[in-house]
Enzyme design. Structure first.
Site, mmCIF file in Angstrom:
data_model
loop_
_atom_site.group_PDB
_atom_site.id
_atom_site.type_symbol
_atom_site.label_atom_id
_atom_site.label_comp_id
_atom_site.label_asym_id
_atom_site.label_seq_id
_atom_site.Cartn_x
_atom_site.Cartn_y
_atom_site.Cartn_z
ATOM 1 N N GLU A 1 -7.396 -14.711 -4.579
ATOM 2 C CA GLU A 1 -8.096 -15.148 -3.370
ATOM 3 C C GLU A 1 -8.472 -16.618 -3.501
ATOM 4 O OE1 GLU A 1 -11.403 -12.483 -2.728
ATOM 5 O OE2 GLU A 1 -10.078 -10.759 -2.440
ATOM 6 N N HIS B 1 -11.938 -11.174 2.595
ATOM 7 C CA HIS B 1 -12.985 -10.565 1.756
ATOM 8 C C HIS B 1 -14.366 -10.622 2.425
ATOM 9 C CE1 HIS B 1 -13.860 -9.520 -2.691
ATOM 10 N NE2 HIS B 1 -14.732 -8.935 -1.902
HETATM 11 P P1 NAI Z 1 -19.366 2.703 -6.633
HETATM 12 O O1 NAI Z 1 -19.375 2.356 -8.068
HETATM 13 O O2 NAI Z 1 -20.588 3.235 -6.004
HETATM 14 O O3 NAI Z 1 -18.160 3.748 -6.351
HETATM 15 C C1 NAI Z 1 -16.893 3.664 -6.959
HETATM 16 C C2 NAI Z 1 -16.361 5.074 -7.107
HETATM 17 O O4 NAI Z 1 -15.016 5.021 -7.576
HETATM 18 C C3 NAI Z 1 -17.142 5.912 -8.130
HETATM 19 O O5 NAI Z 1 -17.551 7.127 -7.537
HETATM 20 C C4 NAI Z 1 -16.153 6.122 -9.271
HETATM 21 O O6 NAI Z 1 -16.323 7.357 -9.944
HETATM 22 C C5 NAI Z 1 -14.838 6.069 -8.519
HETATM 23 N N1 NAI Z 1 -13.694 5.766 -9.378
HETATM 24 C C6 NAI Z 1 -13.630 4.941 -10.449
HETATM 25 N N2 NAI Z 1 -12.401 4.937 -10.968
HETATM 26 C C7 NAI Z 1 -11.658 5.766 -10.206
HETATM 27 C C8 NAI Z 1 -10.312 6.189 -10.253
HETATM 28 N N3 NAI Z 1 -9.449 5.715 -11.172
HETATM 29 N N4 NAI Z 1 -9.890 7.078 -9.320
HETATM 30 C C9 NAI Z 1 -10.744 7.554 -8.381
HETATM 31 N N5 NAI Z 1 -12.043 7.209 -8.294
HETATM 32 C C10 NAI Z 1 -12.478 6.314 -9.199
HETATM 33 O O7 NAI Z 1 -18.875 1.377 -5.873
HETATM 34 P P2 NAI Z 1 -19.105 0.991 -4.351
HETATM 35 O O8 NAI Z 1 -20.375 0.257 -4.201
HETATM 36 O O9 NAI Z 1 -18.847 2.162 -3.492
HETATM 37 O O10 NAI Z 1 -17.923 -0.089 -4.174
HETATM 38 C C11 NAI Z 1 -16.570 0.317 -4.164
HETATM 39 C C12 NAI Z 1 -15.660 -0.889 -4.239
HETATM 40 O O11 NAI Z 1 -15.874 -1.745 -3.113
HETATM 41 C C13 NAI Z 1 -15.880 -1.764 -5.477
HETATM 42 O O12 NAI Z 1 -14.630 -2.129 -6.003
HETATM 43 C C14 NAI Z 1 -16.557 -2.998 -4.934
HETATM 44 O O13 NAI Z 1 -16.273 -4.135 -5.704
HETATM 45 C C15 NAI Z 1 -15.938 -3.097 -3.551
HETATM 46 N N6 NAI Z 1 -16.727 -3.858 -2.569
HETATM 47 C C16 NAI Z 1 -16.050 -4.665 -1.692
HETATM 48 C C17 NAI Z 1 -16.744 -5.401 -0.738
HETATM 49 C C18 NAI Z 1 -16.009 -6.268 0.224
HETATM 50 O O14 NAI Z 1 -16.560 -7.253 0.687
HETATM 51 N N7 NAI Z 1 -14.793 -5.933 0.573
HETATM 52 C C19 NAI Z 1 -18.206 -5.385 -0.678
HETATM 53 C C20 NAI Z 1 -18.820 -4.417 -1.585
HETATM 54 C C21 NAI Z 1 -18.083 -3.701 -2.506
#
Ligand code: NAI
Length: 412
Positions: free
Chosen positions: A269, A292
């Protein structure tokens, strides 16, 4: 209101990078009047100079809090990263100095979930492509290949904070929610866990990714996974850029295997608005590309301001380090009728017994004690009766003299 070892108006707070007004408000409401706000990031020697006499620093992602800057700081107690990541802070250096670092991992959960839902609706109606055609003078009016989301299956990969929040919102629109997660997750509402990723891909009309960036998730959705998706399904990625193979996705969109895709995060990015952005998805009308911005809303900024400032205030007022990213986490009750001694030290044998011996020699009566360790750090919070022989400067000096002490302070 809780007292601190310093008068609150002498505790200096510096907020950089235009952190939302809600942060300064949160400090002021808690009695911290000495709050300075600056709109830009500050680096290197300028940052060292700006930090002189500062107890609490607030930054976003651009200010680099290096080991050198941390070593030069004279009063720094806590750092708030008013964003998600903490890569801009040398956490090991902060830990060595007993400086607690906090961030706001979940303040923008709702913002991401809303964007994904909107994209699911637009993609199932073919709006991105129709919009692009209309701009080029083509009137693509048709109901073919245009669907409501009601009754369709949303496949959520990664049922964490965002995935679960999205699940609730999608059900409110009448979607059926399936999820796949490596951890055991409590399904919310009527959501159901899929047997495997392949099972989810096979059943879903909309597949949306909400996993972290790990070795296991990098390239998790490639050619084979896209081939396993339903004909005419849509793919949304607002998680991390390396989760999807974009060349494979571009191919599937061109071949019209997929109806559309929305991608908010990319393997590489641009760091600023002036750097060019390149992607294999460019020029494909059915792909929605966003820079993003999944979590970038005014509401999220307001929430981040309140969340992180609240954590710093709680740490200053009562010693609570809950959800700190580097120091041992201790969640503490109020300390009515007690003086609270906070002691951060190297995690090695003998420190706790030395603390207790010192407190006991001072004749102070312990009414509560909380201990937590994390890697090289230990954190002991000792509440002593504020009558009889309460905490004194002499006791604090004796505690600071214990070998292994990193910092000690007292809250009255
Ligand atoms: P979180 O940590 O609450 O949830 C992530 C989930 O993915 C967890 O339940 C975990 O067990 C699961 N997980 C991990 N490895 C896995 C795998 N190999 N297969 C299946 N499930 C798996 O995180 P949250 O807050 O829900 O964020 C999710 C994603 O969104 C993160 O990567 C974060 O960086 C991204 N994000 C993007 C934003 C944007 O602006 N586009 C803003 C905020 C977050």
């Amino acid at each position: 209101m809780a007292g601190t070892s310093l008068d609150k108006d002498k505790i200096r707070v510096l907020l950089l990078e235009g952190i939302h007004e809600t942060a300064a408000e949160t400090f002021r409401e808690a009695g911290y009047t000495n709050v300075e706000r600056r709109s830009t990031a500050v680096q290197g020697d300028d940052l060292i100079a700006a930090l002189e006499g500062v107890h609490f620093l607030g930054i976003r992602s651009r200010t680099q809090l290096t080991a050198e800057v941390i070593a030069a700081s004279d009063r720094l107690v806590g750092v708030g990263c008013f964003c998600i990541g903490t890569d801009q802070v040398d956490l090991a250096a902060a830990s060595q100095r007993g400086i607690a670092v906090f961030n706001a991992p979940y303040s923008n959960t709702r913002s991401v979930a809303e964007l994904v839902l909107a994209e699911a609706i637009l993609l199932l109606r073919g709006v991105p492509e129709k919009n692009a055609l209309a701009h080029r003078g083509v009137w693509a009016k048709s109901a073919v290949g245009s669907n409501e989301v009601r009754g369709k299956t949303l496949g959520v990969v990664g049922y964490g904070n965002i995935g679960a929040q999205l699940s609730v919102l999608a059900e409110a629109l009448g979607m059926r929610v399936l999820f796949y997660d490596v951890g055991a997750k409590l399904p919310l509402g009527n959501a159901a866990s899929a047997d495997s990723l392949a099972d989810l891909l096979r059943q879903s009309d909309v597949v949306t990714l909400h996993v972290p960036d790990t070795e296991a998730t990098r390239g998790m959705i490639g050619e084979d996974e896209i081939a396993a998706m339903r004909e005419g399904a849509v793919l949304i990625n607002a998680s991390r850029g390396k989760v999807v193979d974009l060349d494979a996705l571009a191919e599937a969109l061109r071949e019209e295997k997929l109806r559309g895709a929305a991608v908010d995060v990319f393997p590489v990015e641009p760091k600023s608005k002036t750097e060019p952005f390149e992607s294999p998805l460019q020029g494909i009308d059915r792909a929605v590309l966003t820079p993003h911005i999944g979590g970038s809303t005014e509401e999220a900024q307001e929430n981040i301001g309140r969340e992180v400032a609240g954590k710093l205030v709680r740490y200053s007022d009562n010693g609570s380090t809950q959800s700190s990213v580097n120091v041992p986490e201790v969640s503490l009750p109020a300390h009515e009728g007690a003086h609270r001694i906070l002691h951060v030290h190297e995690n090695r044998p003998g420190v706790l017994s030395a603390i207790n011996a010192t407190v006991s020699e001072a004749g102070a009566n312990v009414v509560g004690q909380y201990l937590q360790t994390r890697g090289p750090l230990g954190y002991v919070v000792t509440d002593v009766d504020d009558e009889g022989a309460p905490a004194s400067e002499a006791l604090l000096d004796a505690l600071r003299a214990i070998s292994g002490t990193i910092r000690a302070r007292v809250l009255f």
